[in-house]
Write a protein that holds these residues in place. Structure first.
Motif, mmCIF file in Angstrom:
data_model
loop_
_atom_site.group_PDB
_atom_site.id
_atom_site.type_symbol
_atom_site.label_atom_id
_atom_site.label_comp_id
_atom_site.label_asym_id
_atom_site.label_seq_id
_atom_site.Cartn_x
_atom_site.Cartn_y
_atom_site.Cartn_z
ATOM 1 N N ASN A 108 0.818 -1.134 0.038
ATOM 2 C CA ASN A 108 0.361 0.019 0.040
ATOM 3 C C ASN A 108 1.038 1.173 -0.061
ATOM 4 O OD1 ASN A 108 -3.010 -1.138 0.338
ATOM 5 N ND2 ASN A 108 -1.829 -2.114 1.740
ATOM 6 N N ALA A 109 2.115 1.119 0.723
ATOM 7 C CA ALA A 109 2.660 2.352 0.866
ATOM 8 C C ALA A 109 3.427 2.500 -0.661
ATOM 9 C CB ALA A 109 3.852 2.236 2.059
ATOM 10 N N GLN A 110 3.891 1.241 -1.042
ATOM 11 C CA GLN A 110 4.694 1.389 -2.515
ATOM 12 C C GLN A 110 3.366 1.882 -3.643
ATOM 13 O OE1 GLN A 110 7.668 0.943 -3.233
ATOM 14 N NE2 GLN A 110 7.403 0.954 -5.376
ATOM 15 N N THR A 111 2.039 1.606 -3.332
ATOM 16 C CA THR A 111 1.262 2.171 -4.308
ATOM 17 C C THR A 111 1.315 3.769 -4.158
ATOM 18 O OG1 THR A 111 -0.508 0.290 -4.477
ATOM 19 C CG2 THR A 111 -1.307 2.537 -4.623
ATOM 20 N N PHE A 112 1.290 4.354 -3.036
ATOM 21 C CA PHE A 112 1.124 5.791 -2.794
ATOM 22 C C PHE A 112 2.442 6.504 -3.555
ATOM 23 C CE2 PHE A 112 1.710 9.630 -0.598
ATOM 24 C CZ PHE A 112 0.651 10.466 -0.472
ATOM 25 N N ARG A 113 3.658 5.728 -3.272
ATOM 26 C CA ARG A 113 4.983 6.224 -3.781
ATOM 27 C C ARG A 113 4.703 6.163 -5.347
ATOM 28 N NH1 ARG A 113 10.484 6.545 -3.044
ATOM 29 N NH2 ARG A 113 11.761 5.669 -4.392
ATOM 30 N N GLN A 114 4.439 5.421 -5.819
ATOM 31 C CA GLN A 114 4.148 5.080 -7.414
ATOM 32 C C GLN A 114 3.295 6.444 -7.739
ATOM 33 O OE1 GLN A 114 3.205 1.173 -7.965
ATOM 34 N NE2 GLN A 114 5.064 0.737 -9.225
ATOM 35 N N LEU A 115 2.154 6.389 -7.161
ATOM 36 C CA LEU A 115 0.985 7.622 -7.759
ATOM 37 C C LEU A 115 1.513 8.966 -7.593
ATOM 38 C CD1 LEU A 115 -2.373 5.912 -6.104
ATOM 39 C CD2 LEU A 115 -1.151 5.751 -8.365
ATOM 40 N N VAL A 116 2.446 9.129 -6.444
ATOM 41 C CA VAL A 116 2.944 10.277 -6.424
ATOM 42 C C VAL A 116 4.134 10.786 -7.428
ATOM 43 C CG1 VAL A 116 4.273 11.946 -4.526
ATOM 44 C CG2 VAL A 116 2.430 10.683 -3.901
#
Length: 465
Positions: free
Chosen positions: A153-161
């Motif tokens: 989930n944290a990696q998802t946020f990083r990718q989207l940002v």
């Protein structure tokens, strides 16, 4: 629930150095004559990424290509997105019709984005990557908690940002604040203690600035609570898992739905075994409620044997799926006592929560119980662990080897990081880039790179884009 201009503002991240910390935000290069609503445009941007396409090659139930029917991470993502949209529209139309469409569009976009950060081989790959990074961090003298470990989930946020870029000079997808917020299921970081779920977290320290911007204005008493649309997306994910994964495992011959429907002794044994193996208080009463009293699977009563693809079996699956979805949808509502999307609650009846939890535990039990799946997951975990440690070792021991082990974009970033005077900061960010690269792989690509780097792959040339 109010959707104001701030919710529709877009996050643009610029990078002044290689620490991946966002520096400022402004409205992105949106075309004024674009006819799409802002939140619908976010869905289009997500679908247009390489990360979305790579989901077709990532495990949901089993690795893609093993069967011709099992869902991949991509089909799971599409199903979560449409269910989230439907639930959001249904409950908001009942509670606040003026915002039903906006809520549905936000929840839909969050559904498309929710699994972007998951590595190859499902949750087994996620655990293996976090474990490998923890070991590497210890060897390098990097504090694991301040580094942030690895979590999908944290990696998802990083990718989207910022990992996905709309142009060379503008990292990130420039999604609206509301949609980014709706993807955050766990609004805290690894280093925070006393959180509702310490095994999950929503962002890494490298994205703290962006996270704070996304969550700006959230009331203090709701600072660690999901937004309304994130609640909808999370519930849609649970509904999909409890329904579609159960269906896929039945088709694979692992979950005996017909036996569970007809046999009280089978249900009693399952309840006992689940309580022992999962240690989660599974009870026979809930299984009786699911398979007998509510009739969610009563159409399996005349089905015999394992799944063979007969019309009767296919019809039984379709009918059970319809009944389950109808039940979960009917048990969903919105608490609109406070007109705030960070305070409003998605209400799911206690019975629906219990049935959903039990169905997901049934899937978990039969998967964990299978020796075939245990050895399968063990081998996949070894692949992820090997890749992370190999790339980290090549970078740490010989910077020249980076040019032979990583794609040009990652190689250039790491070469710059190796030149940093603050070695601790550089090492931490190098680990983040290693995690970016490994987690972005499809199952097939990860296996291929494992074979190539271990010297066992006969294919010397491969299309790497």
């Amino acid at each position: 629930m109010a959707y104001n201009e701030e919710d529709q503002r877009r996050l643009q991240v610029t990078r002044s150095d290689e620490t991946a910390l966002p520096e400022n935000w402004r409205d992105a290069d949106d075309v004024e004559e674009d006819h799409r609503p802002a939140f619908a445009r976010d869905s289009d941007r997500l679908i247009d990424t390489a990360g979305f396409r790579r989901l077709q090659g990532k495990t949901q139930v089993i690795s893609p290509g093993q069967t011709d029917f099992a869902r991949s991470r991509l089909t799971h993502t599409i199903e979560v997105s449409r269910i989230a949209r439907s639930i959001a529209f249904k409950v908001c139309r009942e509670a606040n019709p003026d915002h039903a469409l906006q809520a549905a569009l936000i929840a839909e976009a969050a559904g498309y984005a929710h699994d972007f950060g998951h590595p190859p081989f499902g949750h087994g790959g996620e655990r293996a990557l976090d474990s490998a990074l923890k070991e590497i961090a210890s060897d390098w003298g990097v504090d694991y908690y301040s580094f942030g470990g690895f979590e999908g989930n944290a990696q998802t946020f990083r990718q989207l940002v910022w990992s996905f870029s709309r142009s060379m000079n503008q990292p990130g997808l420039h999604l609206t604040r509301a949609v980014l917020d709706a993807t955050v299921k766990y609004p805290w970081t690894k280093s925070e203690s006393g959180m509702p779920n310490t095994k999950k977290w929503g962002y890494f320290p490298t994205e703290e600035g962006a996270f704070n911007w996304v969550r700006k204005g959230v009331p203090d008493h709701a600072i660690h609570s999901k937004s309304f649309e994130a609640q909808v997306m999370d519930w849609a994910d649970d509904v999909t898992y409890a329904t579609h994964d159960l269906e896929d495992w039945y088709r694979a011959g692992v979950i005996p739905l017909s036996h569970l429907t007809r046999g009280a002794d089978v249900r009693e044994k399952l309840a006992t075994d689940m309580a022992r193996e999962l240690q989660d208080g599974s009870d026979k009463e809930t299984l009786e409620d699911i398979f007998v009293e509510r009739g969610l699977f009563s159409n399996f009563e005349k089905i015999r044997g394992v799944y063979e693809g007969s019309e009767a079996q296919k019809n039984a699956i379709r009918e059970s799926r319809r009944r389950i979805f109808h039940y979960f949808f009917s048990e969903s509502s919105c608490d609109n006592s406070l007109d705030d999307r960070h305070v409003a609650q998605l209400r799911i009846s206690d019975d629906a929560r219990k049935i959903n939890d039990t169905l997901r535990r049934v899937v978990k039990f039969y998967v964990l119980k299978s020796p075939r799946m245990a050895t399968y997951e063990y081998g996949q975990s070894r692949v992820v662990e090997f890749l992370a440690k190999t790339y980290a070792q090549l970078i740490q021991t010989d910077g020249d080897e980076v040019s032979r082990a990583l794609p040009p974009a990652d190689r250039d970033r790491i070469i710059k990081l190796l030149a940093l005077s603050d070695r601790a900061t550089g090492s931490s960010e190098i680990l983040r880039l290693v995690a970016d690269y490994v987690s972005g792989m499809t199952d097939n690509y990860a296996t291929m790179m494992y074979n190539r780097l271990s010297g066992s792959n006969p294919l010397v040339y491969h299309m790497d884009f």
